[in-house]
Design a protein around this motif. Structure first.
Motif, mmCIF file in Angstrom:
data_model
loop_
_atom_site.group_PDB
_atom_site.id
_atom_site.type_symbol
_atom_site.label_atom_id
_atom_site.label_comp_id
_atom_site.label_asym_id
_atom_site.label_seq_id
_atom_site.Cartn_x
_atom_site.Cartn_y
_atom_site.Cartn_z
ATOM 1 N N VAL A 1 10.037 3.190 -16.982
ATOM 2 C CA VAL A 1 9.792 2.496 -18.246
ATOM 3 C C VAL A 1 10.975 2.739 -19.174
ATOM 4 O O VAL A 1 11.399 3.880 -19.358
ATOM 5 N N GLU A 2 11.493 1.656 -19.739
ATOM 6 C CA GLU A 2 12.613 1.796 -20.669
ATOM 7 C C GLU A 2 12.068 2.093 -22.058
ATOM 8 O O GLU A 2 11.253 1.352 -22.596
ATOM 9 N N LYS A 3 12.531 3.214 -22.626
ATOM 10 C CA LYS A 3 12.129 3.613 -23.968
ATOM 11 C C LYS A 3 13.358 4.106 -24.709
ATOM 12 O O LYS A 3 14.057 4.992 -24.224
ATOM 13 N N GLU A 4 13.616 3.511 -25.847
ATOM 14 C CA GLU A 4 14.722 3.942 -26.703
ATOM 15 C C GLU A 4 16.018 4.125 -25.915
ATOM 16 O O GLU A 4 16.632 5.182 -25.928
ATOM 17 N N ASN A 5 16.423 3.101 -25.201
ATOM 18 C CA ASN A 5 17.686 3.071 -24.446
ATOM 19 C C ASN A 5 17.784 4.114 -23.349
ATOM 20 O O ASN A 5 18.883 4.522 -22.975
ATOM 21 N N CYS A 6 16.666 4.581 -22.847
ATOM 22 C CA CYS A 6 16.688 5.464 -21.683
ATOM 23 C C CYS A 6 15.497 5.111 -20.798
ATOM 24 O O CYS A 6 14.568 4.438 -21.221
ATOM 25 N N ILE A 7 15.557 5.567 -19.580
ATOM 26 C CA ILE A 7 14.472 5.284 -18.644
ATOM 27 C C ILE A 7 13.630 6.537 -18.488
ATOM 28 O O ILE A 7 14.152 7.605 -18.185
ATOM 29 N N GLU A 8 12.337 6.376 -18.715
ATOM 30 C CA GLU A 8 11.400 7.476 -18.542
ATOM 31 C C GLU A 8 10.447 7.127 -17.411
ATOM 32 O O GLU A 8 10.263 5.959 -17.073
ATOM 33 N N LEU A 9 9.858 8.149 -16.826
ATOM 34 C CA LEU A 9 8.890 7.952 -15.754
ATOM 35 C C LEU A 9 7.488 8.139 -16.316
ATOM 36 O O LEU A 9 7.206 9.138 -16.965
ATOM 37 N N GLU A 10 6.645 7.158 -16.035
ATOM 38 C CA GLU A 10 5.264 7.179 -16.504
ATOM 39 C C GLU A 10 4.353 7.215 -15.283
ATOM 40 O O GLU A 10 4.447 6.356 -14.414
ATOM 41 N N GLU A 11 3.480 8.211 -15.206
ATOM 42 C CA GLU A 11 2.583 8.331 -14.058
ATOM 43 C C GLU A 11 1.609 7.152 -14.042
ATOM 44 O O GLU A 11 1.064 6.768 -15.073
ATOM 45 N N ILE A 12 1.427 6.569 -12.842
ATOM 46 C CA ILE A 12 0.501 5.443 -12.697
ATOM 47 C C ILE A 12 -0.390 5.684 -11.484
ATOM 48 O O ILE A 12 -0.086 6.489 -10.609
ATOM 49 N N SER A 13 -1.480 4.938 -11.430
ATOM 50 C CA SER A 13 -2.432 5.067 -10.326
ATOM 51 C C SER A 13 -1.918 4.326 -9.094
ATOM 52 O O SER A 13 -1.018 3.489 -9.182
ATOM 53 N N PHE A 14 -2.541 4.599 -7.977
ATOM 54 C CA PHE A 14 -2.186 3.924 -6.728
ATOM 55 C C PHE A 14 -2.362 2.418 -6.876
ATOM 56 O O PHE A 14 -1.512 1.647 -6.458
ATOM 57 N N GLU A 15 -3.462 2.001 -7.481
ATOM 58 C CA GLU A 15 -3.761 0.577 -7.648
ATOM 59 C C GLU A 15 -2.706 -0.118 -8.499
ATOM 60 O O GLU A 15 -2.291 -1.233 -8.209
ATOM 61 N N GLU A 16 -2.269 0.559 -9.572
ATOM 62 C CA GLU A 16 -1.213 -0.008 -10.416
ATOM 63 C C GLU A 16 0.098 -0.097 -9.633
ATOM 64 O O GLU A 16 0.839 -1.067 -9.750
ATOM 65 N N ALA A 17 0.356 0.927 -8.825
ATOM 66 C CA ALA A 17 1.595 0.970 -8.054
ATOM 67 C C ALA A 17 1.637 -0.126 -6.985
ATOM 68 O O ALA A 17 2.700 -0.677 -6.701
ATOM 69 N N PHE B 1 8.853 8.197 -6.766
ATOM 70 C CA PHE B 1 7.919 9.134 -6.139
ATOM 71 C C PHE B 1 8.486 10.546 -6.197
ATOM 72 O O PHE B 1 9.698 10.736 -6.284
ATOM 73 N N ASP B 2 7.594 11.529 -6.108
ATOM 74 C CA ASP B 2 8.026 12.925 -6.115
ATOM 75 C C ASP B 2 8.828 13.287 -4.869
ATOM 76 O O ASP B 2 9.690 14.154 -4.910
ATOM 77 N N SER B 3 8.519 12.611 -3.757
ATOM 78 C CA SER B 3 9.216 12.918 -2.515
ATOM 79 C C SER B 3 9.334 11.683 -1.640
ATOM 80 O O SER B 3 8.603 10.702 -1.820
ATOM 81 N N GLU B 4 10.233 11.744 -0.696
ATOM 82 C CA GLU B 4 10.423 10.647 0.249
ATOM 83 C C GLU B 4 9.190 10.476 1.134
ATOM 84 O O GLU B 4 8.815 9.361 1.472
ATOM 85 N N GLU C 1 6.067 11.098 0.273
ATOM 86 C CA GLU C 1 5.051 10.429 -0.533
ATOM 87 C C GLU C 1 5.340 8.932 -0.617
ATOM 88 O O GLU C 1 4.441 8.109 -0.507
ATOM 89 N N SER C 2 6.598 8.587 -0.773
ATOM 90 C CA SER C 2 7.001 7.179 -0.816
ATOM 91 C C SER C 2 6.655 6.480 0.494
ATOM 92 O O SER C 2 6.071 5.394 0.509
ATOM 93 N N MET C 3 6.990 7.116 1.603
ATOM 94 C CA MET C 3 6.722 6.543 2.919
ATOM 95 C C MET C 3 5.220 6.344 3.136
ATOM 96 O O MET C 3 4.786 5.283 3.588
ATOM 97 N N ASN C 4 4.425 7.328 2.775
ATOM 98 C CA ASN C 4 2.968 7.217 2.933
ATOM 99 C C ASN C 4 2.399 6.104 2.053
ATOM 100 O O ASN C 4 1.496 5.377 2.466
ATOM 101 N N PHE C 5 2.928 5.985 0.848
ATOM 102 C CA PHE C 5 2.479 4.916 -0.049
ATOM 103 C C PHE C 5 2.730 3.551 0.585
ATOM 104 O O PHE C 5 1.830 2.715 0.640
ATOM 105 N N TYR C 6 3.932 3.324 1.077
ATOM 106 C CA TYR C 6 4.252 2.010 1.640
ATOM 107 C C TYR C 6 3.502 1.734 2.940
ATOM 108 O O TYR C 6 3.178 0.585 3.230
ATOM 109 N N LYS C 7 3.183 2.764 3.689
ATOM 110 C CA LYS C 7 2.337 2.571 4.878
ATOM 111 C C LYS C 7 0.967 2.043 4.460
ATOM 112 O O LYS C 7 0.430 1.128 5.073
ATOM 113 N N GLU C 8 0.397 2.646 3.418
ATOM 114 C CA GLU C 8 -0.907 2.204 2.925
ATOM 115 C C GLU C 8 -0.840 0.782 2.374
ATOM 116 O O GLU C 8 -1.743 -0.013 2.588
ATOM 117 N N VAL C 9 0.225 0.482 1.661
ATOM 118 C CA VAL C 9 0.379 -0.863 1.093
ATOM 119 C C VAL C 9 0.441 -1.891 2.208
ATOM 120 O O VAL C 9 -0.196 -2.945 2.137
#
Length: 183
Positions: free
Chosen positions: A6-22, A33-36, A38-46
């Protein structure tokens, strides 16, 4: 954990979101993602939950991406130039940058990285660009960062790609900032 950039005040911040939002943002460059793993598992589920049409669309795209290794450097540069210039109606507008990166010259990757950083362009995947960027370009980013410019970049993402001298300069920069605050 899954985060949205999320862009806030000319910088990018990370905002935690739910699986459904993701899931809604799965094929964008807005997720972190916190780790590679976790990213891989997320995309497998998607992929398991995606309708077949998405799979078919990805298959059609793969036919396009299979041609990339056979394009001449000039042709790849033309694609990069079109992306940088953000040409309306460009044939290249829908190309996934992540698929393109392994075939680009360092010079072209550096151009994309500079656009990403200078314009805070969320469509260009900063971390993935770092992987293919030249050490000269990365060192230049460190130069600007320690001068107090480019404070919107996430240095933590850059450390794995920097040489030890550049990391040392960032370390000294943080120490001097800390000393200046009297901490």
């Amino acid at each position: 954990m899954i985060y949205k950039k999320v862009e806030k005040e000319n910088c990018i911040e990370l905002e935690e979101i739910s699986f459904e939002e993701a899931v809604k943002l799965a094929w964008s460059n807005e997720l972190h993602f916190d780790s590679e793993i976790e990213s891989m598992n997320f995309y497998k589920e998607v992929l398991k939950k995606s309708p077949k049409s998405k799979h078919e669309e990805r298959k059609k795209d793969s036919e396009i991406y299979e041609m990339l290794p056979y394009l001449a450097d000039e042709d790849l540069h033309e694609i990069v130039s079109s992306i940088i210039d953000e040409e309306d109606g460009s044939l290249y507008k829908t190309i996934d940058i992540n698929e393109l990166l392994p075939y680009l010259s360092e010079k072209d990757v550096d151009l994309l990285l500079m656009k990403s950083v200078s314009e805070n362009d969320l469509n260009l995947p900063f971390t993935e660009l770092l992987t293919f960027a030249s050490s000269k370009s990365l060192s230049g980013l460190v130069d600007e960062y320690v001068k107090g410019n480019l404070q919107n970049i996430n240095m933590n993402e850059m450390y794995p790609y920097l040489d030890s001298q550049d990391i040392k300069r960032v370390f000294q920069y943080y120490l001097s900032k800390k000393k200046g605050r009297g901490i």
